[in-house]
Structure formats: structure tokens, C-alpha cells
Design an enzyme around this catalytic site. Structure first.
Site, mmCIF file in Angstrom:
data_model
loop_
_atom_site.group_PDB
_atom_site.id
_atom_site.type_symbol
_atom_site.label_atom_id
_atom_site.label_comp_id
_atom_site.label_asym_id
_atom_site.label_seq_id
_atom_site.Cartn_x
_atom_site.Cartn_y
_atom_site.Cartn_z
ATOM 1 N N ASN A 7 0.859 -1.181 0.000
ATOM 2 C CA ASN A 7 0.000 0.000 0.000
ATOM 3 C C ASN A 7 0.901 1.239 0.000
ATOM 4 O O ASN A 7 1.700 1.432 0.920
ATOM 5 C CB ASN A 7 -0.898 -0.029 1.240
ATOM 6 C CG ASN A 7 -1.814 1.178 1.315
ATOM 7 O OD1 ASN A 7 -1.370 2.303 1.126
ATOM 8 N ND2 ASN A 7 -3.080 0.964 1.600
ATOM 9 N N HIS A 10 1.065 6.266 1.757
ATOM 10 C CA HIS A 10 1.831 7.245 2.545
ATOM 11 C C HIS A 10 3.008 7.858 1.806
ATOM 12 O O HIS A 10 3.609 8.811 2.300
ATOM 13 C CB HIS A 10 2.191 6.647 3.906
ATOM 14 C CG HIS A 10 0.937 6.379 4.694
ATOM 15 N ND1 HIS A 10 0.035 7.380 4.984
ATOM 16 C CD2 HIS A 10 0.400 5.233 5.174
ATOM 17 C CE1 HIS A 10 -0.998 6.862 5.623
ATOM 18 N NE2 HIS A 10 -0.805 5.554 5.753
ATOM 19 N N HIS A 43 -5.668 3.667 -1.558
ATOM 20 C CA HIS A 43 -6.990 4.021 -1.041
ATOM 21 C C HIS A 43 -7.286 5.451 -1.493
ATOM 22 O O HIS A 43 -6.605 6.386 -1.067
ATOM 23 C CB HIS A 43 -6.947 3.928 0.497
ATOM 24 C CG HIS A 43 -8.263 4.192 1.164
ATOM 25 N ND1 HIS A 43 -8.433 4.083 2.530
ATOM 26 C CD2 HIS A 43 -9.476 4.556 0.684
ATOM 27 C CE1 HIS A 43 -9.687 4.367 2.847
ATOM 28 N NE2 HIS A 43 -10.333 4.666 1.741
ATOM 29 N N ARG A 45 -9.337 8.252 -0.878
ATOM 30 C CA ARG A 45 -10.259 8.661 0.183
ATOM 31 C C ARG A 45 -11.116 9.839 -0.266
ATOM 32 O O ARG A 45 -10.711 10.626 -1.127
ATOM 33 C CB ARG A 45 -9.471 9.057 1.444
ATOM 34 C CG ARG A 45 -8.705 7.922 2.085
ATOM 35 C CD ARG A 45 -8.103 8.362 3.406
ATOM 36 N NE ARG A 45 -9.103 8.398 4.435
ATOM 37 C CZ ARG A 45 -9.216 7.510 5.424
ATOM 38 N NH1 ARG A 45 -8.346 6.517 5.535
ATOM 39 N NH2 ARG A 45 -10.166 7.612 6.318
ATOM 40 N N ARG A 49 -6.797 12.956 1.025
ATOM 41 C CA ARG A 49 -5.673 13.387 1.862
ATOM 42 C C ARG A 49 -4.332 12.836 1.379
ATOM 43 O O ARG A 49 -3.305 13.374 1.704
ATOM 44 C CB ARG A 49 -5.904 13.024 3.327
ATOM 45 C CG ARG A 49 -5.839 11.551 3.602
ATOM 46 C CD ARG A 49 -5.901 11.269 5.085
ATOM 47 N NE ARG A 49 -7.262 11.394 5.587
ATOM 48 C CZ ARG A 49 -7.701 10.737 6.662
ATOM 49 N NH1 ARG A 49 -6.882 9.964 7.340
ATOM 50 N NH2 ARG A 49 -8.936 10.863 7.063
ATOM 51 N N GLU A 70 -8.710 0.455 -2.859
ATOM 52 C CA GLU A 70 -9.540 0.465 -1.649
ATOM 53 C C GLU A 70 -10.458 1.665 -1.743
ATOM 54 O O GLU A 70 -10.003 2.770 -2.057
ATOM 55 C CB GLU A 70 -8.668 0.653 -0.408
ATOM 56 C CG GLU A 70 -7.867 -0.531 -0.014
ATOM 57 C CD GLU A 70 -7.044 -0.225 1.222
ATOM 58 O OE1 GLU A 70 -7.239 0.822 1.859
ATOM 59 O OE2 GLU A 70 -6.187 -1.038 1.537
ATOM 60 N N THR A 101 -7.928 3.480 8.474
ATOM 61 C CA THR A 101 -9.166 2.693 8.487
ATOM 62 C C THR A 101 -9.239 1.957 9.830
ATOM 63 O O THR A 101 -8.484 1.023 10.064
ATOM 64 C CB THR A 101 -9.169 1.694 7.317
ATOM 65 O OG1 THR A 101 -8.732 2.383 6.151
ATOM 66 C CG2 THR A 101 -10.536 1.118 7.087
ATOM 67 N N GLU A 151 -10.893 -9.512 3.146
ATOM 68 C CA GLU A 151 -9.603 -9.140 3.739
ATOM 69 C C GLU A 151 -9.830 -9.018 5.240
ATOM 70 O O GLU A 151 -10.619 -8.191 5.695
ATOM 71 C CB GLU A 151 -9.077 -7.818 3.163
ATOM 72 C CG GLU A 151 -7.746 -7.430 3.829
ATOM 73 C CD GLU A 151 -7.133 -6.133 3.308
ATOM 74 O OE1 GLU A 151 -7.541 -5.651 2.230
ATOM 75 O OE2 GLU A 151 -6.249 -5.608 3.997
ATOM 76 N N HIS A 191 -3.396 -4.686 7.770
ATOM 77 C CA HIS A 191 -3.517 -3.520 8.656
ATOM 78 C C HIS A 191 -2.640 -3.668 9.892
ATOM 79 O O HIS A 191 -2.770 -4.634 10.646
ATOM 80 C CB HIS A 191 -4.957 -3.226 9.104
ATOM 81 C CG HIS A 191 -5.145 -1.748 9.345
ATOM 82 N ND1 HIS A 191 -4.701 -1.143 10.484
ATOM 83 C CD2 HIS A 191 -5.648 -0.762 8.571
ATOM 84 C CE1 HIS A 191 -4.952 0.158 10.407
ATOM 85 N NE2 HIS A 191 -5.516 0.415 9.250
#
Ligand code: PXP
Length: 238
Positions: A7, A10, A43, A45, A49, A70, A101, A151, A191
């Protein structure tokens, strides 16, 4: 051995901190693939962000492995998914004020709404997963609405502060994976997984894929900093 999907949200978080053009998540995705990643996860969002629509659209063109989007089960996001057509979709809950999340999707409580979204996505031939807590009730509800994969949320396991609690949470994940597999659902997990807690999850044979982000991006900053400083010191030597 499970597949490892990275993922890269970031990387974009860092870029958005300066509203700059670097670091570029598309380049990061390319390097992840070059280093052996089996897939890329982002993801998009509601508050944008980190990942932006443009990133997603460029990733669709450049990712050679597997692109997992996602997204929240909303009308806006269904439109995006049908336009971009990533390799798979993972439906996640989303609250604006959360840092990440925080819990799994409550499929049981929102069955009608989620089922409508899944029908639209599946009708157009997309592969759909849902991010849920390790809970048999949620797994059964997910099966009922026709998902391809679940998941399992490993957050409670990852946040456990003592061995006894961690083993308890690990067993919840193992039991849930078995229940999902018994219902012919494919199983992923993720996660909060990091360099000290991933091994036990990777050992669960029924889990086909792990989705990991934050810990890998954090580590890349630390393991890459020496080279980055050395390159700048060289540049400063005139
Ligand atoms: N899986 C899902 C559904 C997520 O929402 C996230 C966080 O974006 C992850 C996996 C990865 O979590 P982490 O960044 O803590 O590794």
C-alpha cells in the site's frame, strides 16, 4: 507463502504535506514491483488526503502486477471504479476524522447498501473484496452478498500489547480464515502489520495475500536516509 501487496498511500501523504510533486507514488509503485511486490494497493479517500484521482489513473496505466483500489461503498467511488477498472476493489469503511481505516466494514448492518454497490461492480466484471473484522458473522454476511474475497483486519492483533492477547487475536484470525475458506471465499489480511508481527500471519496457509503499507514506507525512509544525505553532501562539495 502469501503474496505481498504494497500500500503506497503514505508516499502520497508525504507529497501532499508540501503539495509538491515528490515523492511520486507512481515511481514508488514501479520500484515496489521491481523489488518483488506482487501488487500495489491505494486508497482513494473522500477527502483526498493522500492518493489523488490522477495517481490512480496513472497507476492503472503503469502497474504491471495487480492494482487493488480500496474505496468506500459510495456512489461517487463506484463511478471512479467503473471508469478506472483496477484489477480488484476492496470496500472499506471510511470516516473523515479517522487517522486510518479503524475497523472493518460492518457488512451485516449495511447489507442492503453494500450489496447494491457489489452488484454494480460485479456486473461490470470487477473482482471485489471487503475489509472486515475477524468475525464469523461478518464473513457469512459477506458471502451472502457475493464477494469474491475477504480481507481480514489484523489491527487488533497488531495492536496487542502482550503475548496472551496477541495469541488470542491470532486465533481469531485463523478461525475466521478457516470459516471464509469453508465458504469458498478467498482470503487476504492486513492492517498494522510490520517487521515484527507479520511472520505469524504469513504462516497462516489459508491467507493468500497480505496488504502492508505504513511499516514499509516508514522503513524505507530510515534505510534510505544514509544514501540520501551522502548524495547531498557530495553535491555540496564544490
Ligand atoms: N488493508 C486495508 C483495507 C487498509 O485500509 C490498510 C490501510 O490503508 C492496509 C491494509 C494497510 O495497513 P498498514 O498501512 O497499517 O500496513
Amino acid at each position: 507463502m502469501p503474496k505481498l501487496n504494497i500500500n503506497i498511500d503514505h508516499v502520497a501523504t508525504l507529497r501532499q504535506a508540501r503539495l509538491s510533486s515528490e515523492p511520486d507514488p507512481v515511481l514508488a509503485a514501479y520500484l515496489c514491483e521491481l523489488s518483488g511486490a506482487d501488487g500495489i494497493v491505494v486508497h482513494l479517500r473522500e477527502d483526498r488526503r493522500h492518493i489523488q484521482y490522477r495517481d490512480l489513473s496513472m497507476l492503472k496505466e503503469s502497474v504491471k502486477t495487480n492494482l487493488n483500489l480500496e474505496m468506500a461503498p459510495t456512489t461517487e467511488m463506484v463511478k471512479v471504479a467503473l471508469k478506472i477498472r483496477p484489477d480488484m476493489i476492496t470496500l472499506v469503511p471510511e470516516k473523515r476524522e479517522e487517522l486510518t481505516t479503524e475497523g472493518g466494514l460492518n457488512v451485516l448492518k449495511n447489507k442492503k447498501k453494500i450489496s447494491t454497490v457489489i452488484n454494480k461492480l460485479k456486473k461490470s466484471g470487477l473482482f471485489v473484496s471487503v475489509f472486515i473484522d475477524p468475525d464469523i458473522v461478518q464473513i457469512k454476511a459477506s458471502k451472502d452478498i457475493g464477494v469474491d474475497m475477504v480481507e481480514i483486519h489484523t489491527g487488533r492483533y497488531a495492536d496487542s500489547t502482550n503475548e496472551q492477547r496477541q495469541v488470542y487475536e491470532l486465533n481469531q484470525i485463523i478461525t475466521s480464515s478457516c470459516s471464509a475458506a469453508d465458504l469458498d471465499l478467498r482470503v487476504a489480511a492486513g492492517h498494522g502489520l510490520n517487521y515484527s508481527n507479520t511472520k505469524r500471519i504469513a504462516e497462516i496457509e489459508l491467507i493468500e495475500e497480505l496488504n502492508i503499507g505504513y511499516s514499509i514506507i516508514c522503513r524505507s525512509v530510515i534505510v534510505g536516509i544514509e544514501r540520501a544525505v551522502r548524495e547531498m553532501t557530495q553535491l555540496c562539495k564544490i
